[in-house]
Scaffold this motif. Structure first.
Motif, PDB file in Angstrom:
ATOM      1  N   ASN A 142       0.733  -1.100  -0.101  1.00 34.96           N
ATOM      2  CA  ASN A 142      -0.201   0.214  -0.037  1.00 34.96           C
ATOM      3  C   ASN A 142       1.054   1.206  -0.103  1.00 34.96           C
ATOM      4  N   PRO A 143       1.858   1.480  -1.080  1.00 34.79           N
ATOM      5  CA  PRO A 143       2.711   2.269  -0.755  1.00 34.79           C
ATOM      6  C   PRO A 143       2.066   3.853  -1.498  1.00 34.79           C
ATOM      7  N   ASP A 144       2.747   4.790  -0.637  1.00 35.75           N
ATOM      8  CA  ASP A 144       2.521   6.268  -1.035  1.00 35.75           C
ATOM      9  C   ASP A 144       3.271   6.669  -2.157  1.00 35.75           C
ATOM     10  N   PRO A 145       2.951   7.721  -3.166  1.00 35.29           N
ATOM     11  CA  PRO A 145       3.570   7.923  -4.393  1.00 35.29           C
ATOM     12  C   PRO A 145       5.114   8.500  -3.917  1.00 35.29           C
ATOM     13  N   TRP A 146       5.145   9.033  -2.885  1.00 36.52           N
ATOM     14  CA  TRP A 146       6.739   9.544  -2.543  1.00 36.52           C
ATOM     15  C   TRP A 146       6.794   9.487  -1.086  1.00 36.52           C
ATOM     16  N   PRO A 147       8.028   9.047  -0.471  1.00 35.16           N
ATOM     17  CA  PRO A 147       8.359   9.323   0.656  1.00 35.16           C
ATOM     18  C   PRO A 147       8.080  10.644   1.310  1.00 35.16           C
ATOM     19  N   GLU A 148       8.083  10.800   2.662  1.00 29.99           N
ATOM     20  CA  GLU A 148       8.089  11.991   3.330  1.00 29.99           C
ATOM     21  C   GLU A 148       9.635  12.599   3.512  1.00 29.99           C
ATOM     22  N   GLY A 149       9.957  13.842   3.797  1.00 27.65           N
ATOM     23  CA  GLY A 149      11.238  14.285   4.253  1.00 27.65           C
ATOM     24  C   GLY A 149      12.191  14.252   3.256  1.00 27.65           C
ATOM     25  N   LEU A 150      11.839  14.278   1.851  1.00 25.85           N
ATOM     26  CA  LEU A 150      12.797  14.378   0.831  1.00 25.85           C
ATOM     27  C   LEU A 150      13.502  15.552   0.697  1.00 25.85           C
ATOM     28  N   LYS A 151      14.860  15.828   0.418  1.00 24.93           N
ATOM     29  CA  LYS A 151      15.470  17.247   0.495  1.00 24.93           C
ATOM     30  C   LYS A 151      15.883  17.480  -0.865  1.00 24.93           C
ATOM     31  N   GLY A 152      16.139  18.806  -1.052  1.00 23.67           N
ATOM     32  CA  GLY A 152      16.891  19.312  -2.227  1.00 23.67           C
ATOM     33  C   GLY A 152      15.930  18.945  -3.586  1.00 23.67           C
ATOM     34  N   ILE A 153      16.699  18.592  -4.624  1.00 27.92           N
ATOM     35  CA  ILE A 153      16.230  18.369  -6.171  1.00 27.92           C
ATOM     36  C   ILE A 153      15.536  17.197  -5.868  1.00 27.92           C
ATOM     37  N   ARG A 236      12.602  23.360 -11.543  1.00 30.90           N
ATOM     38  CA  ARG A 236      12.398  23.456 -10.054  1.00 30.90           C
ATOM     39  C   ARG A 236      13.712  23.316  -9.588  1.00 30.90           C
ATOM     40  N   ALA A 237      14.527  22.418 -10.358  1.00 37.20           N
ATOM     41  CA  ALA A 237      15.839  22.116  -9.971  1.00 37.20           C
ATOM     42  C   ALA A 237      16.766  23.431 -10.195  1.00 37.20           C
ATOM     43  N   GLY A 238      16.427  24.182 -11.143  1.00 37.55           N
ATOM     44  CA  GLY A 238      17.096  25.187 -11.495  1.00 37.55           C
ATOM     45  C   GLY A 238      16.964  26.367 -10.401  1.00 37.55           C
ATOM     46  N   ASP A 239      15.732  26.313  -9.878  1.00 36.45           N
ATOM     47  CA  ASP A 239      15.535  27.401  -8.792  1.00 36.45           C
ATOM     48  C   ASP A 239      16.349  27.001  -7.623  1.00 36.45           C
TER      49      ASP A 239
END
Length: 316
Positions: A142-153, A236-239
């Motif tokens: 039952n995964p979420d589409p991405w995990p919590e707490g990602l940093k940066g790009i 967004r990575a450029g920002d």
């Protein structure tokens, strides 16, 4: 078609001049996740968030920047043994050796060899699975589409590298005839279409898993690339890079080759990184795309259609 043989890029080992600034870059700015380090701190192992295997990037503190080696994951230990024998029989490679299990944390034995362009490659079949942190009831339940707490790009994976070397013909022969890769795109001279300036090789259904450019050098790295998935994320990575005062080399822009959207920048040691999105799906029956040397401008930078000499001449 089921993927067999060489499955994908598994890890890249980069030399950095100072570990502290390098970790700030690769963890806080790029957004990789530390998974292990050697007792003396001279090597640190990292992964992107959507990679399940233990690590895909190895940083080693050294006196000179660049790439130590590039690892490829194969589908089984039987394939590992057969490909090691095939590489030896080909006579195309030097410095063949087995690296024992555990020399990389969580990794089985690796077969290491130096290819005609002077780059050190290795094959392996086993690496501990850590998961991607998306499943609250288990790694893949039952995964979420991405995990919590990602940093940066926060790229999803280490994707490919572009490498510079002299014996392009021998390296292409090795990758296509021994390792089972396909050529997706190539750059040739218009006067002599059999003379390749560059080649883009895939072992999967991506536009490329590794690329080589013919240059009178041995074993050089142009860039290590990480996948983002969309043009919006590249912007967004450029920002983020601007906010973090990271030197941007080129972009955001689009490639003609592979159709990928891209931005290039440097780590504190001078190793060039790329994050990109887009591209196309490759199948083995797809015709090879050919670019002539006179169209290198739009081939590399499709929007302004102009070559940048520094982009071509700076490498580690």
């Amino acid at each position: 078609m089921a993927l067999t043989g060489v499955l994908r890029p598994g890890h890249i080992a980069l030399r950095v001049l100072e570990m502290g600034p390098a970790l700030n870059h690769y963890v806080d700015v790029l957004g990789l996740i530390e998974t292990a380090r050697d007792d003396d701190g001279k090597r640190v192992f990292l992964k992107a968030w959507d990679e399940h295997d233990h690590h895909s990037v190895v940083l080693r503190e050294a006196d000179e920047a660049g790439m130590d080696y590039f690892g490829w994951k194969v589908d089984s230990n039987a394939t590992l043994k057969k490909m090691a024998a095939d590489i030896e029989d080909s006579g195309l490679c030097e410095d063949l050796q087995w690296i024992p299990s555990g020399e990389h944390p969580g990794t089985g034995e690796r077969f290491r060899f130096t290819i005609p362009t002077g780059h050190v490659m290795e094959l392996y079949a086993e690496k501990v699975i850590l998961g991607n942190g998306c499943g609250t009831d288990g790694p893949n339940i039952n995964p979420d589409p991405w995990p919590e707490g990602l940093k940066g790009i926060a790229p999803s994976r280490f994707d490919h590298a572009l490498l510079y070397g002299d014996d392009l013909d021998g390296t292409v022969k090795l990758f296509t005839e021994v390792l089972g890769f396909s050529i997706s795109e190539r750059v040739v001279t218009k006067d002599n279409p059999d003379f390749m300036i560059g080649t883009f090789l895939t072992c999967s259904n991506k536009a490329h898993d590794v690329a080589f450019i013919r240059q009178p050098v041995k074993g050089k790295l142009h860039h290590a690339s990480f996948e983002l998935g969309s043009w919006e994320k590249v912007l967004r990575a450029g920002d983020i890079l601007s906010r973090k005062r990271v030197k941007i080399d080129m972009g955001p822009t689009r490639h003609g080759i592979t159709r990928g959207e891209t931005i290039y920048f440097f780590d504190p040691s001078g190793n060039r990184n790329e994050v990109f999105g887009g591209g196309y799906i490759f199948y083995p029956d797809k015709p090879v795309i050919t670019w002539y040397d006179e169209t290198l401008g739009p081939a590399i930078f499709y929007h302004d259609r102009q070559l940048n000499d520094a982009f071509l001449s700076v490498f580690t």
